[in-house]
Design a protein around this motif. Structure first.
Motif, PDB file in Angstrom:
ATOM      1  N   LYS A  94      -5.883  -4.340  -4.194  1.00  0.00           N
ATOM      2  CA  LYS A  94      -5.938  -3.246  -5.166  1.00  0.00           C
ATOM      3  C   LYS A  94      -4.557  -2.630  -5.373  1.00  0.00           C
ATOM      4  O   LYS A  94      -4.151  -2.348  -6.514  1.00  0.00           O
ATOM      5  CB  LYS A  94      -6.934  -2.190  -4.679  1.00  0.00           C
ATOM      6  CG  LYS A  94      -7.087  -1.009  -5.618  1.00  0.00           C
ATOM      7  CD  LYS A  94      -8.106  -0.013  -5.061  1.00  0.00           C
ATOM      8  CE  LYS A  94      -8.235   1.194  -5.975  1.00  0.00           C
ATOM      9  NZ  LYS A  94      -9.208   2.189  -5.421  1.00  0.00           N
ATOM     10  N   SER A  95      -3.808  -2.422  -4.294  1.00  0.00           N
ATOM     11  CA  SER A  95      -2.489  -1.794  -4.398  1.00  0.00           C
ATOM     12  C   SER A  95      -1.522  -2.639  -5.208  1.00  0.00           C
ATOM     13  O   SER A  95      -0.745  -2.121  -6.022  1.00  0.00           O
ATOM     14  CB  SER A  95      -1.912  -1.554  -2.997  1.00  0.00           C
ATOM     15  OG  SER A  95      -2.658  -0.591  -2.295  1.00  0.00           O
TER      16      SER A  95
ATOM     17  N   THR B 149      -8.330  -7.795   3.617  1.00  0.00           N
ATOM     18  CA  THR B 149      -7.797  -6.460   3.323  1.00  0.00           C
ATOM     19  C   THR B 149      -7.803  -6.214   1.815  1.00  0.00           C
ATOM     20  O   THR B 149      -6.767  -6.294   1.150  1.00  0.00           O
ATOM     21  CB  THR B 149      -6.360  -6.320   3.874  1.00  0.00           C
ATOM     22  OG1 THR B 149      -5.581  -7.463   3.446  1.00  0.00           O
ATOM     23  CG2 THR B 149      -6.367  -6.288   5.388  1.00  0.00           C
TER      24      THR B 149
ATOM     25  N   SER C 133      -7.893  -3.579   0.179  1.00  0.00           N
ATOM     26  CA  SER C 133      -7.074  -2.446  -0.261  1.00  0.00           C
ATOM     27  C   SER C 133      -5.689  -2.915  -0.689  1.00  0.00           C
ATOM     28  O   SER C 133      -5.081  -2.336  -1.598  1.00  0.00           O
ATOM     29  CB  SER C 133      -6.947  -1.419   0.877  1.00  0.00           C
ATOM     30  OG  SER C 133      -6.325  -2.001   2.020  1.00  0.00           O
TER      31      SER C 133
ATOM     32  N   THR D 184       0.832  -1.201   0.000  1.00  0.00           N
ATOM     33  CA  THR D 184       0.000   0.000   0.000  1.00  0.00           C
ATOM     34  C   THR D 184       0.870   1.256   0.000  1.00  0.00           C
ATOM     35  O   THR D 184       0.605   2.213  -0.742  1.00  0.00           O
ATOM     36  CB  THR D 184      -0.932   0.004   1.224  1.00  0.00           C
ATOM     37  OG1 THR D 184      -1.799  -1.126   1.167  1.00  0.00           O
ATOM     38  CG2 THR D 184      -1.766   1.273   1.280  1.00  0.00           C
TER      39      THR D 184
END
Length: 745
Positions: free
Chosen positions: A542-543, A537, A539, A509
């Protein structure tokens, strides 16, 4: 362990329970089983099932309001419901033997009186007679059937009654009006089913909702007399028979079949992969045999198999969740040599990925159950140490000799602290070194390098896990409780579970936020394989994809969907065959090369010659090199420690040495491969050889001059076959087993 302790993990599971149509059916017919038999044209067997469930199929069929079809799950595919009603009619039409089974068992001594020969009383009497009870039916008129006598199909019903009661020992007392219960004292139980407006003989109409027993012990009341419709009255008669039997056997009706939960009619299972099938058109008043079979074949056989669909382990061992819970409890009561464990292999082969739990509509927690079992057996000293010894020893090393922590500068405090975990540096020191350089430059981060405790968690070793967590907490608090930057999703998961007061953020991230770019030269289209622990998680998911795109690669639409690569939970030694199946399946899931952000995934896929690259290799331009062996991993971890302490703290770290560390081994590739498969380190072989040389133990072959030596540890006995040539020990064989032996006993 109490049985309830184990069962709570699977309390919500409804795998194997009746389908929604059966819950809706007032008679609780096993429609799923009936449709399966009808699809094969087994008409006699279908009809026998109907007799055993509803007693009088023609009556049940006619009175039925088709509630089952109203909840048929075909509608969720946009289809018409299965024609259950018409299929039951076909079963009755094409069955050649419509007589009930005749049981030759001895007549039971208990006697039951049924007051009223309507559909409720007749249903109860037939069911009780099938259980070999003496039943007397008292009917004040001279004809049986009650309110059904006015039904246009009563002639058909009467034939059904006659056929079914022909082989029973039920005695009918027609035109025999009962005026009170005083003359019923010679019966062990009495059922009042006097029909609509019938006399209840002074007994309060208040009755138990579940069992139909009145305030008078042994006296039951149900049917139209209590406000039921004819259909409901028949269903109550079928039900009350089981409560009466329970009362006769135990003195309490409570052990009979409980009233079914109608809310389960709306319990929908996953129908992914199922296709729409148009309804079968009936060409006559009744389905032809072929039409009935085709119509029955439309049944989806609704049952929840969500966990089975996600997990190779559950498919292999073929146990239902409730069975696992029962087996775990029974295993906790084992007392060798009288009894043995039954689910050890399955319990210790779970990857703990939680995918089955996430897929379950009711949150059934099999990983939690297996972890609970491991903890229980560890506490009792009744666990298989060979399954976990290698990793527990590794945890002690990575949280001991290989561990280090520091904050650059004099303050000793930091806002961020890198927590690389144990395997990142073991796979390649540059992964840790380059990542920390990024974090120190951009966030002035400190570093806490040690194992997160996953091996002890997977082994069920709570004391070791708590000790490891205490070490992490101590370093974290010394640094001022910084945000922990994790590079391993298993580390993130462990921190959330066991150090919840600490805030954690993914390295990936932060890399994405700083728009770090690299290159994936030679890779055009790739698939990202997400480690199983990352699915809490999104996120991070996506990162990583953002980083891949920034490195110049196109992404396929592949989604690993939380599936474990095979590394987690220590499955490798618990079930090597299953482990092999899992890693081959995951490697073959996508045709494109994998980009991973877990070094364990990287190692697994490279073992299958799957084109694979860690995202940090692309981001930092790191040369991955060959996959390190077990001994090289330890050396790599020490190297990362040496370099970082020297660069940032100007501290020279010298690893400790054992007396056998200086031995030089020559290990052929085929022996090394076998050692890696069995998790045998060269360090253990050196120890065994050193001990043999020091103590003059071992067995010398006169033919070859080779020595066979051994090393007995708490968990395993290691063996090595070698020959000393100069200062080199040539190893020709290495193996281990769980047997122990003691000399001089």
């Amino acid at each position: 362990m109490l049985q309830s302790d184990a069962l709570k993990f699977t309390a919500g599971c409804f795998n194997g329970e009746p389908a929604s149509c059966t819950y809706a059916c007032p008679y609780h017919i096993d429609i799923r089983g009936l449709m399966k038999k009808a699809a094969r044209g087994r008409w006699d067997s279908c009809y026998k099932d109907l007799i055993n469930t509803v007693a009088f199929p023609s009556v049940a069929y006619t009175l039925c309001s088709r509630q089952c079809q109203g909840v048929c799950q075909r509608k969720y595919l946009g289809d018409e419901p299965v024609a259950i009603h018409d299929i039951e009619d076909a079963c009755a039409t094409y069955a050649k033997n419509t007589s009930p089974d005749v049981y030759a068992g001895a007549l039971k001594s208990e006697r039951v009186a049924v007051i009223g020969a309507g559909i409720c009383g007749l249903s109860a009497a037939f069911m009780l007679s099938q259980k070999q009870y003496t039943v007397d039916i008292y009917e004040k008129t001279n004809e049986i059937g009650g309110s059904l006598k006015s039904h246009p199909d009563f002639d058909t019903f009467a034939m059904d009654f006659a056929t079914k009661f022909k082989t029973t020992r039920v005695q009918f007392h027609l035109a025999d009006e009962i005026t009170g219960l005083n003359n019923m004292s010679n019966y062990d139980a009495v059922l009042i089913a006097a029909g609509k407006g019938g006399d209840i003989f002074g007994v309060s109409q208040t009755r138990d909702y579940y069992t139909y027993m009145t305030e008078v012990k042994g006296v039951f009341a149900c049917g139209e007399m209590c406000g039921a419709s004819p259909c409901q009255a028949m269903a109550e008669g079928l039900d009350v028979a089981s409560y009466i039997e329970s009362y006769l056997l135990s003195g309490s009706p409570d052990f009979g079949v409980k009233r079914w939960n109608k809310t389960n009619c709306t319990r929908i299972v996953d129908h992914d992969g199922q296709t729409r099938v148009p309804p079968v058109v009936k060409t006559g008043d009744v389905f032809t045999k072929d039409e009935a079979k085709a119509a029955a074949a439309r049944c989806l056989q609704c049952d929840c198999t969500a966990c089975l669909n996600t997990c190779e382990l559950l498919r292999k061992y073929k146990k239902k969740p409730h069975q696992y819970a029962s087996s775990v409890y029974l295993d906790s009561q084992v007392r060798p040599p009288i009894t043995t464990h039954s689910v050890t292999r399955a319990v210790y082969s779970c990857n703990m990925c939680n995918r089955c739990k996430d897929a379950c509509p009711t949150g059934t927690d099999l990983p939690g159950l297996f972890c609970f079992s491991r903890q229980n057996r560890m506490e009792r000293g009744d666990y298989p140490p060979a399954f976990h010894d290698f990793w527990l020893d590794s945890q002690r090393f990575y949280s001991g000799e290989a561990a280090f922590s520091f904050v650059p500068g004099e303050s000793g405090k930091c806002e961020y602290a890198f927590f690389p975990g144990c395997q990142l540096g073991a796979a390649n020191p540059e992964y840790v070194i380059r990542s920390y350089e990024f974090l120190q430059k951009n966030y002035s981060a400190g570093i806490i390098s040690m194992c997160c405790g996953a091996p002890s968690y997977w082994a069920g070793d709570k004391p070791l896990l708590e000790k490891n967590t205490a070490l992490i907490r101590e370093k974290w608090e010394e640094m001022g409780r910084p945000t922990l930057v994790t590079a391993c999703t298993s580390c993130t998961k462990m921190i959330k579970m066991h150090l919840p007061e600490a805030k954690a953020v993914s390295l990936y991230t932060l890399l994405d936020e700083k728009e770090v770019a690299g290159t994936l030269s030679g890779f055009d289209t790739v698939s990202v394989f997400d480690p199983c622990a990352v699915y809490a998680t999104p996120s991070v998911i996506k990162s990583v994809r953002s980083l891949v795109r920034r490195c110049g690669a196109e992404l396929s639409d592949y989604d690993s969907n939380g599936q474990c690569c095979g590394n987690g939970g220590h499955i490798r030694l618990a079930d090597p065959e299953l482990y092999g199946d899992i890693i081959r399946n995951r490697a073959a899931d996508s045709e494109y090369p994998y980009i991973v952000y877990c070094v364990n995934c990287r190692e697994i896929f490279r073992s299958q010659d799957k084109s694979c690259r860690h995202i940090l290799e692309a981001v930092f331009g790191i040369y991955s090199g060959d996959t390190p062996n077990l001994d090289e991993k330890r050396s790599n971890a020490i190297m990362a420690k040496v370099k970082l302490l020297d660069k940032y703290k100007n501290v020279t770290f010298t690893p400790k040495k054992e007396p056998w560390d200086d031995l030089v081994l020559e290990i052929p590739d085929y022996v090394r491969r076998e050692m890696e498969e069995k998790m045998i380190t060269a360090r253990s072989i050196k120890h065994a050889i050193w001990k043999a040389e020091q103590d003059s133990t071992g067995f010398i072959s006169e033919e070859t001059g080779e020595c066979l030596c051994f090393l007995v540890t708490d968990a395993l006995t290691y063996w090595a076959q070698y020959k000393k040539v100069g200062d080199i020990y040539e190893v020709s064989r290495a193996y281990c087993h769980r047997m122990h032996f003691r000399e001089g006993e």
